[in-house]
Design a protein around this motif. Structure first.
Motif, short mmCIF file in Angstrom:
data_model
loop_
_atom_site.label_atom_id
_atom_site.label_comp_id
_atom_site.label_asym_id
_atom_site.label_seq_id
_atom_site.Cartn_x
_atom_site.Cartn_y
_atom_site.Cartn_z
N TYR A 53 13.33 40.19 68.70
CA TYR A 53 13.78 41.51 69.17
C TYR A 53 14.78 41.35 70.31
CZ TYR A 53 13.60 46.20 71.18
OH TYR A 53 13.93 47.44 71.68
N GLN A 54 14.45 40.41 71.22
CA GLN A 54 15.36 40.19 72.35
C GLN A 54 16.72 39.70 71.87
OE1 GLN A 54 13.43 37.64 75.24
NE2 GLN A 54 11.74 39.10 75.57
N GLN A 55 16.72 38.77 70.89
CA GLN A 55 17.98 38.25 70.36
C GLN A 55 18.79 39.35 69.67
OE1 GLN A 55 19.36 35.25 70.74
NE2 GLN A 55 17.65 34.67 72.09
N VAL A 56 18.05 40.17 68.91
CA VAL A 56 18.76 41.27 68.20
C VAL A 56 19.36 42.24 69.22
CG1 VAL A 56 18.42 43.27 66.70
CG2 VAL A 56 17.40 41.07 66.11
N MET A 57 18.61 42.57 70.24
CA MET A 57 19.11 43.51 71.24
C MET A 57 20.31 42.93 71.99
SD MET A 57 17.41 46.22 70.91
CE MET A 57 18.00 47.07 72.35
N ILE A 58 20.24 41.61 72.25
CA ILE A 58 21.39 40.98 72.92
C ILE A 58 22.61 41.04 72.02
CG2 ILE A 58 22.31 38.78 73.75
CD1 ILE A 58 19.44 38.12 74.72
N GLN A 59 22.41 40.73 70.71
CA GLN A 59 23.53 40.78 69.76
C GLN A 59 24.11 42.20 69.63
OE1 GLN A 59 21.92 39.08 66.16
NE2 GLN A 59 21.74 37.01 67.07
N LEU A 60 23.19 43.18 69.61
CA LEU A 60 23.66 44.58 69.50
C LEU A 60 24.47 44.98 70.72
CD1 LEU A 60 20.50 46.32 67.97
CD2 LEU A 60 22.72 45.93 66.86
N ASN A 61 24.03 44.58 71.87
CA ASN A 61 24.79 44.91 73.09
C ASN A 61 26.15 44.21 73.11
OD1 ASN A 61 23.23 46.53 75.40
ND2 ASN A 61 21.73 45.40 74.17
N ILE A 62 26.14 42.94 72.63
CA ILE A 62 27.43 42.25 72.55
C ILE A 62 28.34 42.95 71.55
CG2 ILE A 62 28.54 40.10 71.86
CD1 ILE A 62 26.08 38.61 73.00
N ALA A 63 27.74 43.36 70.38
CA ALA A 63 28.54 44.08 69.37
C ALA A 63 29.04 45.42 69.93
CB ALA A 63 27.71 44.30 68.11
N ASP A 64 28.16 46.09 70.72
CA ASP A 64 28.58 47.36 71.34
C ASP A 64 29.77 47.12 72.28
OD1 ASP A 64 28.14 50.22 72.07
OD2 ASP A 64 27.74 49.30 74.03
N TYR B 235 31.84 44.73 72.03
CA TYR B 235 33.01 44.38 71.22
C TYR B 235 33.72 45.62 70.68
CZ TYR B 235 35.55 42.89 67.08
OH TYR B 235 36.51 42.71 66.12
N PHE B 236 32.91 46.53 70.06
CA PHE B 236 33.53 47.72 69.47
C PHE B 236 34.16 48.63 70.55
CE2 PHE B 236 30.69 46.72 65.84
CZ PHE B 236 31.66 46.67 64.86
N LYS B 237 33.47 48.69 71.69
CA LYS B 237 34.07 49.47 72.77
C LYS B 237 35.39 48.84 73.22
CE LYS B 237 29.89 51.56 74.65
NZ LYS B 237 28.96 51.63 75.81
N MET C 60 44.69 51.54 73.77
CA MET C 60 45.78 50.96 74.54
C MET C 60 47.00 50.70 73.66
SD MET C 60 44.86 50.84 77.66
CE MET C 60 46.08 49.74 78.32
N GLU C 61 46.75 50.30 72.39
CA GLU C 61 47.85 50.07 71.47
C GLU C 61 48.59 51.37 71.17
OE1 GLU C 61 50.31 47.70 69.08
OE2 GLU C 61 48.76 47.15 70.53
#
Length: 252
Positions: free
Chosen positions: A54-65, A67-69, A77-78
């Motif tokens: 769960y911790q790994q998934v949450m970390i990945q989701l936050n990183i993905a969040d 990234y998309f942001k 900006m483009e």
């Protein structure tokens, strides 16, 4: 072929060897980012009590969040960059157009300046001509006044001479006396051998003819129509009368 760079990084208390085309600094920065996310999530109450998956998934989701942001921000900006490029192009186009208009205005201003200088030169020339014409007009006016004065003086002199001639003529006419030609009566001497008391037939006829001549007087000449006489005619007559008066004075 691109060479890979390898470096050891510390992630969640463990050492990992990372390899990639990027330089070592970039790889260390990515590892630091993952460690920072782990620290942020573990700081949330109850997160460390969850399972490791769960911790790994949450970390990945936050990183993905993140990234998309970051991707959305990059797209924004483009778009902003494209919009600014369009605006910059439009501004450049307007700047070029304004510069062209400014050059046209400057060129027109230079032409107007040249025309103004030519007009000022022509105006100065006209002013000089006007001053010359004014001086000529003043000189002509003065000459005209002098001519009028001279004409008036000549007229007065001629009138004075005419008056003098008229006065001379009148004086000459008043002094002139009619010349009477006297026919002497020749008395015939009595002829010798004739008596004084006797008259011949010829003497009687002569006496009768003399008496008729004395009785019959010549008819009066018809009166001439009186016409006005001009000053020139009066002057001419006065001059003739003066000449005649001088002639008669010489004869006397």
């Amino acid at each position: 072929m691109e060479t890979k760079n390898y470096t050891q990084v510390l992630i969640d208390g463990k050492i990992y060897t990372l390899g990639g085309n990027e330089d070592e600094a970039y790889l260390q920065r990515t590892a630091s980012y993952v460690n920072e996310k782990n620290m942020q999530l573990r700081g949330i109450p109850g997160f460390s009590k969850q399972s490791a998956d769960y911790q790994q998934v949450m970390i990945q989701l936050n990183i993905a969040d993140d990234y998309f942001k970051a991707l959305d921000h990059s797209e924004q900006m483009e778009e902003e960059r494209n919009r600014m490029e369009k605006e910059s192009y439009s501004l450049k186009h307007e700047l070029v157009s304004t510069q062209m208009k400014l050059e046209a205005v400057l060129k027109d201003l230079e032409e107007r300046q040249v025309q103004l200088e030519e007009t000022a030169s022509h105006l100065a020339k006209l002013e000089r001509e006007n001053r010359n014409l004014t001086r000529q007009n003043e000189r002509l006016s003065q000459e005209r006044a002098e001519a009028v004065t001279e004409a008036e003086q000549m007229k007065a002199l001629m009138l004075h001479q005419e008056n003098e001639l008229r006065a001379v003529g009148e004086a000459a006419a008043s002094e002139e006396e009619p010349v009477v030609e006297e026919n002497p009566v020749l008395e015939e001497e009595p002829e010798v051998g004739k008596e004084t008391g006797e008259e011949t037939a010829e003497e009687e006829a002569a006496e009768v003819s003399n008496e008729e001549a004395e009785v019959s007087e010549p008819a009066a000449a018809p009166e001439e129509e009186v016409r006005p006489v001009s000053d020139e005619e009066l002057a001419r007559r006065a001059l003739q009368a003066a000449r005649k008066a001088g002639f008669h004075r010489g004869r006397r």
